[in-house]
Design a protein around this motif. Structure first.
Motif, PDB file in Angstrom:
ATOM      1  N   LEU A 158      74.437 -43.593  53.209  1.00  0.00           N
ATOM      2  CA  LEU A 158      73.814 -43.640  54.531  1.00  0.00           C
ATOM      3  C   LEU A 158      72.700 -44.673  54.470  1.00  0.00           C
ATOM      4  O   LEU A 158      71.880 -44.644  53.546  1.00  0.00           O
ATOM      5  CB  LEU A 158      73.232 -42.275  54.906  1.00  0.00           C
ATOM      6  CG  LEU A 158      72.490 -42.235  56.245  1.00  0.00           C
ATOM      7  CD1 LEU A 158      73.451 -42.412  57.425  1.00  0.00           C
ATOM      8  CD2 LEU A 158      71.723 -40.932  56.395  1.00  0.00           C
ATOM      9  N   SER A 159      72.700 -45.569  55.439  1.00  0.00           N
ATOM     10  CA  SER A 159      71.694 -46.623  55.435  1.00  0.00           C
ATOM     11  C   SER A 159      70.299 -46.013  55.245  1.00  0.00           C
ATOM     12  O   SER A 159      69.908 -45.099  55.980  1.00  0.00           O
ATOM     13  CB  SER A 159      71.766 -47.384  56.752  1.00  0.00           C
ATOM     14  OG  SER A 159      70.567 -48.073  56.940  1.00  0.00           O
ATOM     15  N   ILE A 165      83.562 -29.830  53.253  1.00  0.00           N
ATOM     16  CA  ILE A 165      83.987 -31.235  53.264  1.00  0.00           C
ATOM     17  C   ILE A 165      84.056 -31.737  51.818  1.00  0.00           C
ATOM     18  O   ILE A 165      83.552 -31.101  50.894  1.00  0.00           O
ATOM     19  CB  ILE A 165      83.040 -32.128  54.104  1.00  0.00           C
ATOM     20  CG1 ILE A 165      81.611 -32.126  53.538  1.00  0.00           C
ATOM     21  CG2 ILE A 165      83.036 -31.704  55.561  1.00  0.00           C
ATOM     22  CD1 ILE A 165      80.774 -33.263  54.063  1.00  0.00           C
ATOM     23  N   SER A 166      84.689 -32.884  51.641  1.00  0.00           N
ATOM     24  CA  SER A 166      84.915 -33.397  50.285  1.00  0.00           C
ATOM     25  C   SER A 166      83.604 -33.875  49.653  1.00  0.00           C
ATOM     26  O   SER A 166      82.622 -34.148  50.354  1.00  0.00           O
ATOM     27  CB  SER A 166      85.871 -34.582  50.347  1.00  0.00           C
ATOM     28  OG  SER A 166      85.221 -35.667  50.980  1.00  0.00           O
ATOM     29  N   LYS A 167      83.672 -34.020  48.336  1.00  0.00           N
ATOM     30  CA  LYS A 167      82.523 -34.566  47.611  1.00  0.00           C
ATOM     31  C   LYS A 167      82.244 -35.994  48.116  1.00  0.00           C
ATOM     32  O   LYS A 167      81.118 -36.393  48.338  1.00  0.00           O
ATOM     33  CB  LYS A 167      82.882 -34.576  46.114  1.00  0.00           C
ATOM     34  CG  LYS A 167      81.756 -34.940  45.194  1.00  0.00           C
ATOM     35  CD  LYS A 167      82.126 -34.522  43.766  1.00  0.00           C
ATOM     36  CE  LYS A 167      81.057 -34.905  42.771  1.00  0.00           C
ATOM     37  NZ  LYS A 167      80.872 -36.321  42.569  1.00  0.00           N
ATOM     38  N   ARG A 168      83.384 -36.719  48.331  1.00  0.00           N
ATOM     39  CA  ARG A 168      83.244 -38.090  48.813  1.00  0.00           C
ATOM     40  C   ARG A 168      82.532 -38.107  50.178  1.00  0.00           C
ATOM     41  O   ARG A 168      81.639 -38.899  50.429  1.00  0.00           O
ATOM     42  CB  ARG A 168      84.635 -38.707  48.935  1.00  0.00           C
ATOM     43  CG  ARG A 168      84.632 -40.152  49.326  1.00  0.00           C
ATOM     44  CD  ARG A 168      86.026 -40.715  49.376  1.00  0.00           C
ATOM     45  NE  ARG A 168      86.921 -39.863  50.166  1.00  0.00           N
ATOM     46  CZ  ARG A 168      88.241 -39.829  50.027  1.00  0.00           C
ATOM     47  NH1 ARG A 168      88.826 -40.591  49.130  1.00  0.00           N
ATOM     48  NH2 ARG A 168      88.981 -39.045  50.781  1.00  0.00           N
ATOM     49  N   GLY A 169      82.952 -37.167  51.032  1.00  0.00           N
ATOM     50  CA  GLY A 169      82.336 -37.077  52.364  1.00  0.00           C
ATOM     51  C   GLY A 169      80.861 -36.716  52.296  1.00  0.00           C
ATOM     52  O   GLY A 169      80.061 -37.172  53.125  1.00  0.00           O
ATOM     53  N   GLN A 190      81.230 -48.351  47.903  1.00  0.00           N
ATOM     54  CA  GLN A 190      81.421 -46.936  47.563  1.00  0.00           C
ATOM     55  C   GLN A 190      82.772 -46.437  48.106  1.00  0.00           C
ATOM     56  O   GLN A 190      83.513 -45.743  47.416  1.00  0.00           O
ATOM     57  CB  GLN A 190      80.273 -46.124  48.147  1.00  0.00           C
ATOM     58  CG  GLN A 190      80.223 -44.703  47.613  1.00  0.00           C
ATOM     59  CD  GLN A 190      79.272 -43.820  48.426  1.00  0.00           C
ATOM     60  OE1 GLN A 190      78.757 -44.234  49.465  1.00  0.00           O
ATOM     61  NE2 GLN A 190      79.054 -42.619  47.954  1.00  0.00           N
ATOM     62  N   MET A 191      83.098 -46.812  49.339  1.00  0.00           N
ATOM     63  CA  MET A 191      84.370 -46.377  49.940  1.00  0.00           C
ATOM     64  C   MET A 191      85.561 -46.870  49.118  1.00  0.00           C
ATOM     65  O   MET A 191      86.586 -46.205  49.020  1.00  0.00           O
ATOM     66  CB  MET A 191      84.482 -46.891  51.385  1.00  0.00           C
ATOM     67  CG  MET A 191      83.621 -46.115  52.355  1.00  0.00           C
ATOM     68  SD  MET A 191      83.373 -47.003  53.903  1.00  0.00           S
ATOM     69  CE  MET A 191      84.789 -46.508  54.840  1.00  0.00           C
TER      70      MET A 191
END
Ligand SMILES: Cc1ncc(COP(=O)(O)O)c(C=O)c1O
Length: 409
Positions: A13-14, A4-8, A131-132
């Motif tokens: 995460l709370s 998966i991507s670095k972003r993913g 962040q998104m």
């Protein structure tokens, strides 16, 4: 296996989720856990609004308009008018909760690398949406000792750089319960105007102002209409978190046009739930009056009980349904885990949200916790019994520097 991507991998995460397994384990062991950790109200969703969904006669559950049903937006016009906000249906976009509204706003108004100033502590999920969108959160720290009042204009001015694009306030505030008064918001508006910034105001707790305080929206400030965007939701107001109905409100045409394009990409907000949301606007006013009274009663219980606990620093929160307090403990994360793992009082314990997760500045909030008073007053009293007992026996108890809240009466 494809990676998966670095972003993913790095997506926020709370920080509160890590306590859930400990709560599950405590319950599996037969402990009763009072949940003050999450803002899920226990108040009934208005039955007439649920009935309106049951009464629908849809043969096909079709997409609605991407910006939401016109009939709902038309009704919202008079709802907002009661709060001194003069709007047209075309100034509103119905979103999938306030959560989607925040993400769409960040994507529409801010470029990657742009800075947004947010008074901390703040609703932790703002971090994830920032962040998104690649947006940089610049916190300004508020102080527990003065009830987390809005930072001064000088503080805001000092935080502004050439990358600053917006200021983001939550009023009434989650997690602090602070309600910002009109004169302070007018002062803030002047800074917004001088530096030509966006002012995002998350007003999902608008109704929940106690002690006769009058809610004031920055959208009421004259000459600021093009700078202001309101984030709204029925999740808390009508105890309808699962409906996933929020709203973006702005008189800035460019913002609305851009958000509309995002809205069109995800095609439509929820269908039955827009029917429910529309019906909430016909609910008898006594529903809201009783809800506000109930939250105020609960606020009083939490405030009075905390005030009597040795070593706790707290203040009287004026709105929403949260209290934030400083406890005589070494570390909030450790304490909250200990409450679930190692402590019980007659077979009962409580779950709290550690304060650190509400700060962007590292190292702050270590001894603070947030409590959501979303339980009836009996259960709240029992939860406070647990907390009192826990503070007396916690091995990591410390003596706090003597600081008194300036707003504790
Ligand atoms: C201040 C604030 N904004 C937004 C949200 C998210 O609301 P929604 O359920 O409408 O996505 C919450 C939820 O707790 C909140 O406290």
């Amino acid at each position: 296996m494809p990676a998966i991507s670095k972003r993913g991998q790095e997506i926020y995460l709370s920080p509160f989720r890590k306590l859930i397994p400990y709560a599950d384990q405590a319950k599996a062991e037969g402990k009763k856990v009072y949940h003050l950790n999450i803002g899920q109200p226990d108040i009934l969703t208005p039955p007439s609004a649920i009935q309106a969904v049951k009464d629908t006669d849809m043969k096909i559950l079709a997409y609605s308009q991407a910006i939401g049903n016109l009939s709902y937006r038309k009704k919202l016009v008079s709802y907002y008018k009661d709060y001194g906000m003069w709007l047209k249906p075309s100034d509103m976009i119905v979103t999938t909760g306030a959560s989607e509204a925040i993400l769409f706003l960040f994507l529409s108004c801010l470029a990657p690398g742009d800075e947004i100033i947010i008074p901390e502590p703040f609703y932790a999920n703002y971090n994830g949406f920032a962040q998104m969108a690649g947006v940089v959160v610049k916190p300004i720290t508020c102080s527990l000792e003065d009830g987390f009042a809005l930072p001064t204009i000088n503080d805001f001015e000092a935080a502004i750089t050439e990358k600053t694009k917006a200021i983001f306030i939550t009023n009434p505030n989650n997690p602090t319960g602070c309600v910002y008064p009109e004169d302070i918001l007018i002062e803030l508006s002047q800074i917004v105007k001088v530096y030509d910034l966006f002012l995002f105001a998350d007003e999902v707790y608008r109704e929940f102002c106690f002690d006769g305080q009058q809610f004031f929206s920055v959208l009421q400030v004259e000459d600021l209409a093009e700078n202001v965007v309101i984030i709204d939701s029925i999740s808390k107001r009508f105890s309808a978190c699962g409906a996933r109905i929020g709203t973006i409100v702005s008189r800035n045409r460019e913002v609305i046009d851009s958000v509309t394009k995002y809205a069109k990409l995800r095609l439509s907000p929820p269908g039955f739930e827009q029917v429910l949301a529309e019906a909430t606007l016909d609910v008898d006013p006594s529903y809201m009056e009783e809800t506000i009274e109930e939250y105020q009663r609960r606020r009083d219980v939490v405030f009075d009980r905390l005030r009597q606990m040795e070593g706790v620093v707290n203040y009287r929160p004026g709105g929403a349904f949260y209290a934030f307090a400083k406890l005589p403990i070494d570390n909030g994360d450790k304490f909250c885990q200990w409450l679930l793992e190692d402590f019980d009082h007659n077979g009962e314990t409580l779950m709290l949200a550690p304060g650190e997760g509400f700060y962007a500045t590292e190292g702050l909030g270590e001894q603070e916790v947030r409590m959501a008073y979303v339980l009836n007053t009996n259960d709240l009293n029992r939860a406070m019994d647990c907390l009192e007992q826990a503070l007396a026996t916690y091995p990591g108890r410390v003596v706090l520097e003597k600081v008194n809240s300036k707003v504790s009466d």
